[in-house]
Design an enzyme around this catalytic site. Structure first.
Site, PDB file in Angstrom:
ATOM      1  N   GLY A   1      -2.064   2.624   5.874  1.00 53.75           N
ATOM      2  CA  GLY A   1      -2.146   3.922   5.222  1.00 53.75           C
ATOM      3  C   GLY A   1      -1.152   4.893   5.833  1.00 53.75           C
ATOM      4  O   GLY A   1       0.043   4.893   5.518  1.00 53.75           O
ATOM      5  N   GLY A   2      -1.620   5.738   6.738  1.00 54.77           N
ATOM      6  CA  GLY A   2      -0.807   6.814   7.297  1.00 54.77           C
ATOM      7  C   GLY A   2       0.553   6.381   7.821  1.00 54.77           C
ATOM      8  O   GLY A   2       1.572   7.038   7.557  1.00 54.77           O
TER       9      GLY A   2
ATOM     10  N   ASN B   1      -0.157   1.427   1.617  1.00 60.08           N
ATOM     11  CA  ASN B   1      -0.973   2.144   0.630  1.00 60.08           C
ATOM     12  C   ASN B   1      -0.691   3.630   0.831  1.00 60.08           C
ATOM     13  O   ASN B   1      -1.158   4.225   1.792  1.00 60.08           O
ATOM     14  CB  ASN B   1      -2.455   1.817   0.866  1.00 60.08           C
ATOM     15  CG  ASN B   1      -3.370   2.656  -0.018  1.00 60.08           C
ATOM     16  OD1 ASN B   1      -2.900   3.357  -0.921  1.00 60.08           O
ATOM     17  ND2 ASN B   1      -4.663   2.601   0.246  1.00 60.08           N
ATOM     18  N   TRP B   2       0.063   4.191  -0.090  1.00 61.71           N
ATOM     19  CA  TRP B   2       0.506   5.591   0.074  1.00 61.71           C
ATOM     20  C   TRP B   2      -0.558   6.604  -0.345  1.00 61.71           C
ATOM     21  O   TRP B   2      -0.348   7.806  -0.200  1.00 61.71           O
ATOM     22  CB  TRP B   2       1.799   5.830  -0.709  1.00 61.71           C
ATOM     23  CG  TRP B   2       2.977   5.042  -0.194  1.00 61.71           C
ATOM     24  CD1 TRP B   2       3.026   4.253   0.924  1.00 61.71           C
ATOM     25  CD2 TRP B   2       4.289   4.986  -0.760  1.00 61.71           C
ATOM     26  NE1 TRP B   2       4.275   3.708   1.071  1.00 61.71           N
ATOM     27  CE2 TRP B   2       5.066   4.142   0.043  1.00 61.71           C
ATOM     28  CE3 TRP B   2       4.868   5.560  -1.894  1.00 61.71           C
ATOM     29  CZ2 TRP B   2       6.412   3.863  -0.235  1.00 61.71           C
ATOM     30  CZ3 TRP B   2       6.208   5.290  -2.176  1.00 61.71           C
ATOM     31  CH2 TRP B   2       6.971   4.455  -1.348  1.00 61.71           C
ATOM     32  N   LYS B   3      -1.659   6.115  -0.882  1.00 67.39           N
ATOM     33  CA  LYS B   3      -2.758   7.004  -1.295  1.00 67.39           C
ATOM     34  C   LYS B   3      -2.208   8.172  -2.131  1.00 67.39           C
ATOM     35  O   LYS B   3      -1.243   7.990  -2.870  1.00 67.39           O
ATOM     36  CB  LYS B   3      -3.542   7.451  -0.062  1.00 67.39           C
ATOM     37  CG  LYS B   3      -3.998   6.247   0.795  1.00 67.39           C
ATOM     38  CD  LYS B   3      -4.980   6.586   1.872  1.00 67.39           C
ATOM     39  CE  LYS B   3      -5.346   5.312   2.627  1.00 67.39           C
ATOM     40  NZ  LYS B   3      -6.376   5.505   3.639  1.00 67.39           N
TER      41      LYS B   3
HETATM   42  P1  13P Z   1      -4.875   4.245   7.711  1.00 65.00           P
HETATM   43  O1  13P Z   1      -3.822   3.234   8.090  1.00 65.00           O
HETATM   44  O2  13P Z   1      -4.335   5.613   7.504  1.00 65.00           O
HETATM   45  O3  13P Z   1      -6.052   4.180   8.647  1.00 65.00           O
HETATM   46  O4  13P Z   1      -5.435   3.799   6.266  1.00 65.00           O
HETATM   47  C1  13P Z   1      -5.799   2.477   6.066  1.00 65.00           C
HETATM   48  C2  13P Z   1      -6.027   2.254   4.637  1.00 65.00           C
HETATM   49  O5  13P Z   1      -6.955   2.800   4.051  1.00 65.00           O
HETATM   50  C3  13P Z   1      -5.085   1.390   3.915  1.00 65.00           C
HETATM   51  O6  13P Z   1      -5.566   1.058   2.655  1.00 65.00           O
END
Ligand code: 13P
Length: 255
Positions: free
Chosen positions: A238-239, A13-15
């Protein structure tokens, strides 16, 4: 570790990160690092504006395209929204719905998450439905109650014929972006609860095929221990999904 009938899924999830050209560079690098093909299915979720270019860059690749959100109407006077018809049109296979950032920052309700998940299914795609408790809820001993409520609301009114396509992501809110992941045994406990809640609605057979991903500070060095749990069927990252090397290390942890 997933049973043979559940192929693990690792989704990035690249947000709100990466421009179109940065996104294309990342998937090109992923394509190279993911040779030979991993056991896990792999998906990436760029911002809406990069979906088309990433889709083109993925031509001939096994990596699946995912969107980060969707509106439940296919068309109409809904300025600023993107619907399931449009996501299907640009080649999305998965759509993340109910991410805690959507719930918290954009006030999405359980009902909204249900409408979104159903719209995704109605257009032949697969929703990755996110559930998870906040720190306050966990410390009050309410984590299970909250997750079961979110699950039941998300699944309300869904046809059994579509249920086989649903993916659930358990993302404890306190673990997202904090560097503090759930202990593998705590994740296992909640994943088993999620599977049994699903079984209560759709029966044991469909539940045994349900993929339940863990999300929240998944990194290369904790992914294997999390995914070794019997009910953890992959990760929503995420990150660590923003760099090819760290994401691929997580994908390989599912091998
Ligand atoms: P992180 O891996 O950065 O904690 O984020 C998790 C997330 O929200 C994936 O959707």
């Amino acid at each position: 570790m997933t049973t043979p009938e559940r192929r693990p899924l690792v989704a990035g999830n690249w947000k709100l990160f990466k421009t179109g050209s940065e996104a294309v560079a990342l998937v090109r690098e992923l394509g190279q690092l993911l040779q030979p093909a991993p056991r896990a299915e792999v998906a990436v979720a760029p911002v809406f504006t990069a979906l088309v270019t990433v889709h083109d860059a993925l031509a001939g690749s096994e990596i699946k395209l995912a969107a980060q959100d969707v509106y439940w109407e296919a068309q109409g006077a809904f300025t600023g929204e993107v619907g399931p018809l449009q996501l299907k049109d640009v080649g999305c296979h998965y759509v993340i719905v109910g991410h805690s950032e959507r719930r918290q920052l954009f006030h999405e309700s359980d009902g909204d998450v249900n409408r979104k998940a159903r719209a995704v299914l109605a257009h032949g795609m697969a929703p990755i439905v996110c559930v998870g408790e906040t720190l306050v809820e966990r410390e009050a001993g309410r984590a299970t109650e909250v997750v079961v409520r979110q699950m039941n609301a998300a699944l309300e009114g869904m046809a059994e014929s579509a249920a086989a396509r649903i993916v659930i992501a358990y993302e404890p809110v306190w673990a997202i972006g904090t560097g503090r992941n759930a202990a593998p045994s705590d994740a296992q406990q909640m994943h088993a609860q999620i599977r049994s809640t699903f079984a209560g609605r759709f029966g044991q057979t469909l539940a045994s095929g349900l993929r339940v991903l863990y999300g929240g500070s998944v990194k290369a060095d904790n992914a294997a221990a999390l995914m070794a749990q019997p009910d953890v069927d992959g990760a929503l990252v995420g990150g660590a999904a923003l760099a090819a090397a760290s994401f691929c290390a997580i994908v390989r942890a599912a091998d």
